[in-house]
Design a protein around this motif. Structure first.
Motif, mmCIF file in Angstrom:
data_model
loop_
_atom_site.group_PDB
_atom_site.id
_atom_site.type_symbol
_atom_site.label_atom_id
_atom_site.label_comp_id
_atom_site.label_asym_id
_atom_site.label_seq_id
_atom_site.Cartn_x
_atom_site.Cartn_y
_atom_site.Cartn_z
ATOM 1 N N LEU A 48 51.667 21.767 34.120
ATOM 2 C CA LEU A 48 50.949 21.091 33.215
ATOM 3 C C LEU A 48 49.596 21.183 33.652
ATOM 4 C CD1 LEU A 48 53.228 17.564 32.528
ATOM 5 C CD2 LEU A 48 52.963 19.321 31.340
ATOM 6 N N GLY A 49 48.463 20.860 32.694
ATOM 7 C CA GLY A 49 47.621 21.529 33.447
ATOM 8 C C GLY A 49 46.191 21.578 32.076
ATOM 9 N N ARG B 169 46.136 46.769 32.768
ATOM 10 C CA ARG B 169 45.429 47.394 31.941
ATOM 11 C C ARG B 169 46.722 47.430 30.615
ATOM 12 N NH1 ARG B 169 48.440 51.060 36.080
ATOM 13 N NH2 ARG B 169 50.479 50.646 36.210
ATOM 14 N N PRO B 170 45.885 47.750 29.268
ATOM 15 C CA PRO B 170 46.846 46.802 28.539
ATOM 16 C C PRO B 170 48.611 48.139 28.203
ATOM 17 C CG PRO B 170 45.337 47.698 27.222
ATOM 18 C CD PRO B 170 45.235 47.565 29.259
ATOM 19 N N SER B 171 48.170 49.285 28.819
ATOM 20 C CA SER B 171 49.626 49.326 28.676
ATOM 21 C C SER B 171 50.986 49.642 29.416
ATOM 22 C CB SER B 171 49.464 51.270 29.066
ATOM 23 O OG SER B 171 49.305 50.455 30.548
ATOM 24 N N ASP B 172 50.324 47.676 29.980
ATOM 25 C CA ASP B 172 51.547 47.493 31.019
ATOM 26 C C ASP B 172 52.188 46.387 30.377
ATOM 27 O OD1 ASP B 172 51.534 48.637 33.427
ATOM 28 O OD2 ASP B 172 49.813 48.017 33.926
ATOM 29 N N ARG B 173 51.726 45.969 29.117
ATOM 30 C CA ARG B 173 52.449 44.329 28.559
ATOM 31 C C ARG B 173 52.008 43.699 28.470
ATOM 32 N NH1 ARG B 173 52.651 47.103 23.402
ATOM 33 N NH2 ARG B 173 53.775 45.562 22.643
ATOM 34 N N ILE B 174 51.238 43.325 29.930
ATOM 35 C CA ILE B 174 51.488 42.256 30.265
ATOM 36 C C ILE B 174 50.022 41.025 30.508
ATOM 37 C CG2 ILE B 174 51.638 41.043 33.178
ATOM 38 C CD1 ILE B 174 53.187 42.973 33.392
ATOM 39 N N PRO B 175 49.755 39.968 29.586
ATOM 40 C CA PRO B 175 48.491 38.853 29.906
ATOM 41 C C PRO B 175 47.776 38.951 31.234
ATOM 42 C CG PRO B 175 50.356 38.103 28.706
ATOM 43 C CD PRO B 175 51.055 39.370 29.127
ATOM 44 N N TYR B 176 48.758 38.389 31.839
ATOM 45 C CA TYR B 176 48.792 37.473 32.953
ATOM 46 C C TYR B 176 50.156 37.119 33.547
ATOM 47 C CZ TYR B 176 48.836 32.969 30.395
ATOM 48 O OH TYR B 176 50.223 31.241 30.906
ATOM 49 N N LEU B 177 49.892 37.304 35.146
ATOM 50 C CA LEU B 177 50.464 36.636 36.383
ATOM 51 C C LEU B 177 49.812 35.687 36.502
ATOM 52 C CD1 LEU B 177 53.648 36.129 37.827
ATOM 53 C CD2 LEU B 177 51.925 37.682 39.654
ATOM 54 N N THR B 178 50.705 33.713 36.397
ATOM 55 C CA THR B 178 50.214 32.748 36.996
ATOM 56 C C THR B 178 50.800 32.595 38.297
ATOM 57 O OG1 THR B 178 49.793 30.473 36.801
ATOM 58 C CG2 THR B 178 51.396 31.341 35.175
ATOM 59 N N LEU B 179 51.055 31.948 39.089
ATOM 60 C CA LEU B 179 51.398 31.599 40.213
ATOM 61 C C LEU B 179 51.497 29.978 41.144
ATOM 62 C CD1 LEU B 179 50.788 34.711 43.035
ATOM 63 C CD2 LEU B 179 52.896 34.292 41.636
ATOM 64 N N PHE B 180 51.899 29.355 41.233
ATOM 65 C CA PHE B 180 51.634 27.933 40.931
ATOM 66 C C PHE B 180 52.929 27.595 42.061
ATOM 67 C CE2 PHE B 180 53.972 28.455 37.686
ATOM 68 C CZ PHE B 180 55.068 28.361 37.161
ATOM 69 N N PRO B 181 52.418 26.022 42.945
ATOM 70 C CA PRO B 181 52.817 25.311 43.945
ATOM 71 C C PRO B 181 54.090 23.778 43.520
ATOM 72 C CG PRO B 181 50.829 24.216 43.775
ATOM 73 C CD PRO B 181 50.809 25.987 43.210
ATOM 74 N N VAL B 182 55.284 24.183 43.679
ATOM 75 C CA VAL B 182 56.397 23.682 43.043
ATOM 76 C C VAL B 182 56.650 22.933 43.951
ATOM 77 C CG1 VAL B 182 58.411 22.721 42.457
ATOM 78 C CG2 VAL B 182 56.581 23.805 40.727
ATOM 79 N N SER C 29 50.182 31.088 25.497
ATOM 80 C CA SER C 29 49.534 30.525 25.145
ATOM 81 C C SER C 29 48.884 28.979 26.282
ATOM 82 C CB SER C 29 48.705 30.124 23.992
ATOM 83 O OG SER C 29 50.550 29.212 23.506
ATOM 84 N N GLY C 30 50.167 29.043 26.377
ATOM 85 C CA GLY C 30 50.688 27.675 26.893
ATOM 86 C C GLY C 30 49.887 26.369 26.524
ATOM 87 N N SER D 36 46.918 26.336 18.563
ATOM 88 C CA SER D 36 48.064 27.093 19.269
ATOM 89 C C SER D 36 48.543 27.947 18.885
ATOM 90 C CB SER D 36 49.525 25.587 19.240
ATOM 91 O OG SER D 36 50.517 26.489 19.745
ATOM 92 N N ASN D 37 48.521 28.264 17.032
ATOM 93 C CA ASN D 37 49.427 29.418 16.397
ATOM 94 C C ASN D 37 48.315 30.877 16.361
ATOM 95 O OD1 ASN D 37 50.700 30.572 14.500
ATOM 96 N ND2 ASN D 37 48.972 31.296 13.275
ATOM 97 N N ALA D 38 46.980 30.289 16.200
ATOM 98 C CA ALA D 38 45.795 31.023 16.285
ATOM 99 C C ALA D 38 45.709 31.612 17.410
ATOM 100 C CB ALA D 38 44.635 30.257 15.814
ATOM 101 N N LYS D 39 46.038 30.940 18.801
ATOM 102 C CA LYS D 39 46.107 31.209 20.416
ATOM 103 C C LYS D 39 46.668 32.343 20.776
ATOM 104 C CE LYS D 39 44.765 29.273 24.629
ATOM 105 N NZ LYS D 39 44.869 28.074 25.931
ATOM 106 N N ALA D 40 48.136 31.718 20.031
ATOM 107 C CA ALA D 40 49.475 32.793 20.257
ATOM 108 C C ALA D 40 48.530 34.376 19.802
ATOM 109 C CB ALA D 40 50.554 31.659 19.569
ATOM 110 N N PHE D 41 48.726 34.857 18.745
ATOM 111 C CA PHE D 41 48.326 35.794 18.280
ATOM 112 C C PHE D 41 47.004 36.278 18.924
ATOM 113 C CE2 PHE D 41 50.948 34.478 14.816
ATOM 114 C CZ PHE D 41 51.519 35.294 14.636
ATOM 115 N N ASN D 42 45.675 35.823 19.724
ATOM 116 C CA ASN D 42 44.490 36.181 19.768
ATOM 117 C C ASN D 42 44.860 36.809 21.313
ATOM 118 O OD1 ASN D 42 42.356 35.559 21.221
ATOM 119 N ND2 ASN D 42 41.309 35.507 19.804
ATOM 120 N N PHE D 43 46.080 35.571 21.804
ATOM 121 C CA PHE D 43 45.982 36.211 22.838
ATOM 122 C C PHE D 43 46.963 37.688 23.427
ATOM 123 C CE2 PHE D 43 45.802 33.017 26.887
ATOM 124 C CZ PHE D 43 46.168 34.332 28.035
#
Length: 403
Positions: free
Chosen positions: A47-48, A195-208, A290-291, A339-346
Motif C-alpha cells: 500500500l502506498g 525496451r518495449p519488446s520485453d513487454r515489462i512495464p516495471y519491477l518493484t522491490l520493497f521490504p516485507v 496500475s496499482g 483506474s480504468n484509464a490508467k490500466a490502458f494508458n500504462f
C-alpha cells in the motif's frame, strides 16, 4: 433465523474493511467467509502513495492496520541501469493474508464474523435471505457482495461479468535475495523496463518484514513460453529481460515460490437490483500494474459505509433506487474511470512502439532524472549552508575566547 442490518459476503480486503467500518459505526453487520484465517493469496502486497493512503484513512482503520506493515521510507527510481532519483516514500509492504488479518482484528461489535459459505441468496426491496453451508439462515436489510471473482452467487441473481480485456497483464511475485552481501543498497526500488519488446512495464522491490519482495509485471499471454522460463530459470530469465538491473542490485538470487497471476479486466452487468450492492472486484476488476485496485476498494467501501448505508438505513425499504445512488456516487465514478484509464494508458506507454508513446517514455525518463537532479542539488546546497553556518559559529566562538 439470525437477523442483522448488513450481511457482507466475502471476507477479503473489501468485505473485511466494510465490516470493520460498520462495527465502529454501531451498525449490526455479519461478515461471512469460509476461511476463519484468510489463506495466502497473491494479491495486494503493498500500500502506498499519498492518494491511496488518504483513501485508506477515510475508512478509519488505516493507522492501526499499517502498524502491521513494513514502511520503506525511501524508494529508488531506476532505468537503463542508472539511478534516476531517491524519493521519500510512504510505501507499506504487507502480504495480502496478513493485511486481511490486520483488518479483521479491527472488527468490533455489533459487527460479527461467521465462518461459513453462502449457498443461496434471495433478494427483495425489503429484506434479503441468505442460506449458509452450516444450515443457518440469515435475514438482512442489505447484502454487500464483496466476494471478488467468484461467480456462483452472482449468476444466481442474474449478475454477469462482461470481459473488457482478456489477460490484460500478468503479475509475478517472488523474494529477491542479495548474493555476497547482507542486504541490498536500497530500501525499496522501482526499476522501469529497458525496451518495449520485453513487454515489462516495471519491477518493484520493497521490504516485507526482513525480506525483499519483488513484483514483476508483464504484458503477455498466459501460455507464453517466457512464463515457463521464468519458473524454471528465474534469475537467468530476469537478467535477460532487464540486463542492466544488476548495476543497481548487484548479484541476486530468487528464493521461494514464484507466483504468477494473470489479470482479466471485467465489469459487471445486471447489478442494479434491490437489496444488494457490489464493491471491489465483485463490481469491476482492475489491472495490478496500475496499482489502483486498493484505491477502488477503499473508495467503494468508504463511500458506501460512511455515506450511503447510514442514509439507506434511516428509511424503510432497500429498493433499487436507493442502491443506484451508490453506483452514481461521483467519488466512486471518478475513481472507477481513473483506474480504468490508467490500466490502458500504462499498457500503451510500456509496450506501444508509436512515436507518441515513445515520446511519453522518454518524457517520463527525463522527468524522473530531472526530479532526482533537483533533489541532489537542493541537498548539496543545504549541506553547504550547514557547513558555512557551523564554520561561522566556530569562528565567533574563537573570537569570544580570545577576547
Amino acid at each position: 433465523m439470525q437477523y442483522t442490518d448488513i450481511a457482507i459476503i466475502g471476507g477479503g480486503l473489501a468485505g473485511s474493511t466494510a465490516a470493520a467500518m460498520l462495527g465502529r459505526a454501531g451498525i449490526p453487520s455479519l461478515l461471512i467467509d469460509p476461511h476463519q484465517v484468510y489463506p495466502f493469496d497473491f494479491r495486494v502486497e503493498k500500500l502506498g502513495g499519498d492518494a491511496q493512503l488518504e483513501r485508506f484513512e477515510k475508512t478509519g482503520i488505516a493507522e492501526s492496520v499499517l502498524r502491521s506493515a513494513t514502511h520503506d521510507g525511501e524508494n529508488w527510481i531506476a532505468r537503463f541501469g542508472h539511478l534516476l532519483d531517491k524519493t521519500p516514500s510512504r510505501q507499506f509492504g504487507i502480504m495480502y493474508d496478513a493485511l486481511v488479518s490486520a483488518i479483521r482484528a479491527e472488527i468490533v461489535p455489533p459487527a460479527e464474523f461467521i465462518c461459513a459459505k453462502v449457498t443461496k441468496v434471495a433478494t427483495s426491496a425489503e429484506r434479503q435471505t441468505l442460506v449458509l453451508s452450516r444450515g443457518e439462515t440469515v435475514s438482512a436489510r442489505l447484502i454487500v457482495l464483496a466476494n471478488g471473482l467468484n461467480v456462483g452467487l452472482r449468476r444466481m441473481l442474474g449478475i454477469e461479468r462482461q470481459l473488457v480485456s482478456a489477460c490484460h497483464s500478468i503479475s509475478i511475485g517472488f523474494d529477491l535475495v542479495p548474493v555476497g552481501r547482507a542486504a541490498f543498497p536500497f530500501p525499496a526500488m522501482t526499476y522501469f523496463s529497458e525496451r518495449p519488446s520485453d513487454r515489462i512495464p516495471y519491477l518493484t522491490l520493497f521490504p516485507v518484514e526482513q525480506r525483499m519482495r519483488a513484483n514483476l509485471f508483464t504484458y503477455r499471454q498466459a501460455d507464453d513460453p517466457w512464463l515457463r522460463a521464468m519458473r524454471r530459470e528465474p534469475v537467468k530469465t530476469l537478467n535477460a529481460a532487464l540486463p542492466r538491473l544488476h548495476r543497481i542490485t548487484g548479484d541476486f538470487d530468487i528464493a521461494g515460490d514464484i507466483r504468477i497471476r494473470p489479470a482479466d479486466l471485467h465489469v459487471s452487468t445486471g447489478y442494479q437490483q434491490a437489496g444488494i450492492v457490489l464493491v471491489g472486484d465483485a463490481f469491476a476488476t482492475t489491472c495490478p500494474v496500475s496499482g489502483t485496485g486498493s484505491d477502488k476498494v477503499f473508495a467503494d467501501v468508504a463511500q458506501l459505509c460512511n455515506v450511503h448505508i447510514p442514509a439507506w438505513l434511516a428509511t424503510d425499504g432497500m429498493g433499487a433506487d436507493k442502491i443506484a445512488t451508490f453506483y452514481d456516487d461521483p467519488v466512486k465514478k471518478a475513481c472507477d474511470a481513473w483506474s480504468n484509464a490508467k490500466a490502458f494508458n500504462f499498457r500503451s506507454v510500456s509496450i506501444d512502439t508509436g512515436l507518441y508513446w515513445k515520446a511519453q517514455r522518454w518524457a517520463r525518463f527525463l522527468a524522473y532524472y530531472g526530479g532526482g537532479l533537483r533533489r541532489r542539488l537542493r541537498k548539496a546546497i543545504s549541506s553547504d549552508a550547514k557547513v558555512r553556518a557551523h564554520s561561522s559559529s566556530s569562528s565567533s566562538s574563537s573570537l569570544s575566547s580570545s577576547a
